[in-house]
Design an enzyme around this catalytic site. Structure first.
Site, PDB file in Angstrom:
ATOM      1  N   ALA A  61       0.841  -1.197   0.000  1.00 18.33           N
ATOM      2  CA  ALA A  61       0.000   0.000   0.000  1.00 18.33           C
ATOM      3  C   ALA A  61       0.874   1.244   0.000  1.00 18.33           C
ATOM      4  O   ALA A  61       2.102   1.172   0.161  1.00 18.33           O
ATOM      5  CB  ALA A  61      -0.922   0.005   1.219  1.00 18.33           C
ATOM      6  N   LYS A 102      -4.575   5.340   3.479  1.00 17.07           N
ATOM      7  CA  LYS A 102      -3.771   4.154   3.183  1.00 17.07           C
ATOM      8  C   LYS A 102      -4.493   3.409   2.068  1.00 17.07           C
ATOM      9  O   LYS A 102      -5.577   2.852   2.273  1.00 17.07           O
ATOM     10  CB  LYS A 102      -3.623   3.281   4.429  1.00 17.07           C
ATOM     11  CG  LYS A 102      -2.719   2.075   4.224  1.00 17.07           C
ATOM     12  CD  LYS A 102      -2.512   1.317   5.532  1.00 17.07           C
ATOM     13  CE  LYS A 102      -1.596   0.115   5.339  1.00 17.07           C
ATOM     14  NZ  LYS A 102      -1.394  -0.635   6.605  1.00 17.07           N
ATOM     15  N   ASP A 149       4.238  -6.511  14.558  1.00 20.70           N
ATOM     16  CA  ASP A 149       5.166  -5.900  13.591  1.00 20.70           C
ATOM     17  C   ASP A 149       5.740  -4.622  14.186  1.00 20.70           C
ATOM     18  O   ASP A 149       5.781  -3.572  13.541  1.00 20.70           O
ATOM     19  CB  ASP A 149       4.430  -5.604  12.280  1.00 20.70           C
ATOM     20  CG  ASP A 149       5.385  -5.255  11.136  1.00 20.70           C
ATOM     21  OD1 ASP A 149       6.577  -5.615  11.234  1.00 20.70           O
ATOM     22  OD2 ASP A 149       4.954  -4.611  10.168  1.00 20.70           O
TER      23      ASP A 149
END
Length: 546
Positions: free
Chosen positions: A207, A223, A360
Site C-alpha cells: 500500500a 492508506k 510488527d
C-alpha cells in the site's frame, strides 16, 4: 523445487494454475543455472561454516518410496486440497502472474548474462535472488523483507543484500489511486475529502499513504492498497503453500516448512484486509483506554469508518517522527530512552493482558509525536498467546523476584514448559529450581568478591560446577527449557570467571566486580547510558561488563 512444482502442477487440472506451476519450475531451473554460473570458491569463514555443517538439511526419498507416497491416502487428500486452491484462483490473475514470472526470468537472466560477459564482477547469488524478488512483486518483496529482518536465520551476505527490499518501493500513479479510492467509497473523491495530496507520503510493497483533509476539516492520511495486489498475493502464497505441501508429502522436508508457509500465508493475507486492520486499531485504542497509566502517554490514530473500506483506510494524521530517527526524537523527547521504555511497557502489557498484540513492532511503526506521546501505527500483523500462557507469564514475573520458587514452578507448568505435576512433584520441582538458582548465585557472588584466586579457585569451580550440573539434571526431568537456560547461565558465569582468572587490564577488575554486583540490583534508572543505581564511575571502564 522443480520436481515439486511439476508434481503440484500434475495434481491440478486447472490449466492456469498448471501454467503457473510450470513457469515456477522454469524459474527454479533458471535460478539454479544462474547460481552455478556465478559460483565461486567460498570465503574462509563460509568454508568453515559449510564444513561444520556436515549433516544434510534434507534427504531425497527413493523412487519406490516416492511412488508409495504418491499413491497413499495422504496424497489423495493433498490432491483435493490443491484442487480447492486451484478453483479459488482468478484465471486472469494467474495468467498475468505467469507472464510476470516469464518477464522476471528474462530481465534478471539478461542482467546476469551481461554481468558475466562484462569486465565488471559477475553478480553474486544474493544479488540475483534479490533482483528476482523485486521483479516478481509484492509477495516476494515481503519474503525478501523477512530475510532482511532475520539475521539469525540467513547468511549475512543475504541479509545485507535484502536490506535493499526495506527501502521505499515505486508508488502507484495518481490516476490508479483515485480510481481505487472512488471505487471503494462508491462516490467521487471530492464528496468525502476537501483535498488529497497526489504525492504519497510513503509507498510500500502492499500500500501507499497520502495526506488529505476531510470536508469536516480534520487532517487525515489515506492508506490505499496497490492495484491488483490482492489477487497476486493470493496466487503467489497459495502456490508457495502447495509446493511446501508437496515437498512434505514426498518426505523431502518435514511438516515444519508447511506450517511456516501456512503461517506466513495467513498473516500476509490478513495484512491486506483493511477492514480487519481498522477493527484492530480501534480495539487497541480500547485497550489503552482500560490502562489509566497510559492515558496521555500512548495513543493510536483514530479510524474514520465512513471513509474506509476493504482497500482503503482513512486514519487520523499524527504529526511526529519515527523512533528510529534519534536526533529528531530529541526535539520532542529530551530522553529518547524513556519513549522506548514506554513503548516496550505498553507492548508487553498488551501481550499479557490484551487479546492480541502488535506483531510488527519496529522503529518505523512507533512514532514520537510533537507533544511527546508515543504512537503505535500499522496493525496489519498481530499475534496472540493462550490465556493460560499469559497468566503463567504474569505469575512468573511476580514469583521470581520474590524468590517464590514454588510459584515459579507453577508458572512454568501453566506456560506448558513442564509436564503436569502432582502436588508432591510440584514441591520437588520447586526445590530443584531453587537449588539451580542458588548454585548460580553462589558462582556469581564468588566472581564479584574475588579478584584472582589461582589454583584454589579452580577446585572451587569444579565443586560448584558439579553442584550446578546435578541440580540442572534434576530440573531437566520436568523442564528441559529451564535446564537449558540454567546451563547457559552456568557457562556464561564460568566464562566470565575465567577471564578474571586470566587477568584483566589494569583497572578493570574492580569495575567488572562492581558491574556484576550492580547487575543484581533491583533499582534501575533510565538516565543516559546508566542502567543501574550505582555511580556511573564504577562501571565506566568496562562497557562490556556493563
Amino acid at each position: 523445487w522443480t520436481c515439486a512444482s511439476l508434481l503440484a502442477a500434475s495434481s491440478c487440472p486447472s490449466s492456469s494454475l498448471g501454467l503457473y506451476q510450470t513457469m515456477l519450475s522454469l524459474l527454479s531451473l533458471a535460478l539454479g543455472l544462474s547460481l552455478l554460473t556465478t559460483s565461486r570458491p567460498p570465503a574462509p569463514r563460509a568454508a568453515a561454516r559449510l564444513a561444520a555443517s556436515s549433516a544434510p538439511s534434507f534427504s531425497l526419498p527413493s523412487p519406490i518410496e516416492t511412488l508409495k507416497r504418491l499413491s497413499s491416502a495422504e496424497a489423495r487428500e493433498l490432491q483435493r486440497e490443491l484442487l480447492e486452491l486451484a478453483f479459488e484462483q482468478d484465471p486472469q490473475v494467474v495468467v498475468r502472474r505467469s507472464l510476470d514470472l516469464a518477464r522476471a526470468v528474462r530481465v534478471v537472466g539478461s542482467e546476469t548474462v551481461q554481468g558475466l560477459s562484462s569486465a565488471a564482477a559477475a553478480p553474486e547469488p544474493p544479488v540475483i535472488l534479490r533482483r528476482m524478488c523485486e521483479e516478481l512483486g509484492a509477495t516476494y518483496v515481503k519474503l525478501g523483507q523477512f530475510i532482511a529482518s532475520s539475521p539469525t536465520l540467513f547468511p549475512p551476505e543475504y541479509v545485507q543484500e535484502f536490506q535493499k527490499c526495506l527501502d521505499a518501493t515505486p508508488p502507484m500513479p495518481w490516476s490508479d489511486v483515485k480510481e481505487i479510492v472512488e471505487a471503494e467509497l462508491g462516490r467521487p473523491i471530492g464528496q468525502v475529502y476537501a483535498s488529497v495530496d497526489e504525492t504519497p507520503l510513503a509507498a510500500a510493497s502492499i500500500a501507499q499513504v497520502h495526506a488529505a483533509r476531510l470536508l469536516s476539516g480534520e487532517d487525515v492520511v489515506l492508506k490505499v492498497q496497490k492495484k491488483g495486489v490482492q489477487g497476486s498475493l493470493k496466487a503467489d502464497l497459495d502456490l508457495l503453500y502447495a509446493n511446501a505441501r508437496v515437498l512434505q508429502l514426498l518426505g523431502v522436508v518435514t511438516a515444519e516448512l508447511s506450517d511456516v508457509v501456512a503461517t506466513l500465508r495467513s498473516a500476509i493475507l490478513e495484512e491486506i484486509d483493511f477492514v480487519l486492520e481498522a477493527q484492530r486499531t480501534e480495539q487497541f485504542a480500547e485497550f489503552l483506554a482500560r490502562s489509566p497509566e497510559l492515558d496521555g502517554v500512548v495513543t493510536v490514530p483514530k479510524v474514520y469508518r465512513a471513509a474506509s473500506a476493504s482497500r482503503l483506510l482513512t486514519l487520523e494524521r499524527l504529526y511526529g517522527v519515527p523512533l528510529i530517527d534519534l536526533e529528531s526524537v530529541r526535539k520532542y523527547q529530551p530522553q529518547p530512552e524513556l519513549a522506548l521504555i514506554v513503548a516496550l511497557n505498553t507492548w508487553v502489557s498488551s501481550v499479557l493482558t490484551n487479546e492480541w498484540f502488535h506483531a510488527d513492532v519496529h522503529a518505523g511503526n512507533l512514532l514520537v509525536l510533537t507533544d511527546g506521546r508515543v504512537a503505535f501505527i500499522d496493525f496489519g500483523i498481530v499475534g496472540a498467546i493462550p490465556a493460560a500462557t499469559a497468566e503463567g507469564m504474569l505469575d512468573f514475573v511476580r514469583s521470581f523476584p520474590a524468590g517464590d520458587m514454588a510459584g515459579v514452578g507453577r508458572a512454568l507448568e501453566k506456560m506448558g514448559f513442564t509436564k503436569e505435576l502432582s502436588e508432591e512433584q510440584s514441591a520437588a520441582f520447586a526445590k530443584d529450581i531453587g537449588e539451580v538458582i542458588a548454585s548460580i548465585d553462589s558462582m556469581t557472588a564468588d566472581i564479584a568478591t574475588t579478584a584472582s584466586a589461582g589454583a584454589a579457585a579452580s577446585a572451587i569451580d569444579e565443586t560448584q560446577l558439579n553442584r550446578a550440573v546435578a541440580a540442572v539434571a534434576r530440573v531437566a526431568e520436568g523442564c528441559r527449557i529451564l535446564a537449558a537456560l540454567a546451563m547457559h547461565c552456568i557457562f556464561a558465569a564460568f566464562g566470565l570467571r575465567s577471564s578474571v582468572h586470566r587477568g584483566l587490564p589494569s583497572g578493570t577488575g574492580s569495575a567488572s566486580r562492581a558491574s556484576l554486583r550492580c547487575s543484581s540490583s533491583r533499582s534501575c534508572t533510565s538516565t543516559g547510558t546508566r542502567l543501574c543505581s550505582r555511580p556511573a564511575s564504577t562501571c565506566s571502564t568496562t562497557s562490556g561488563s556493563r
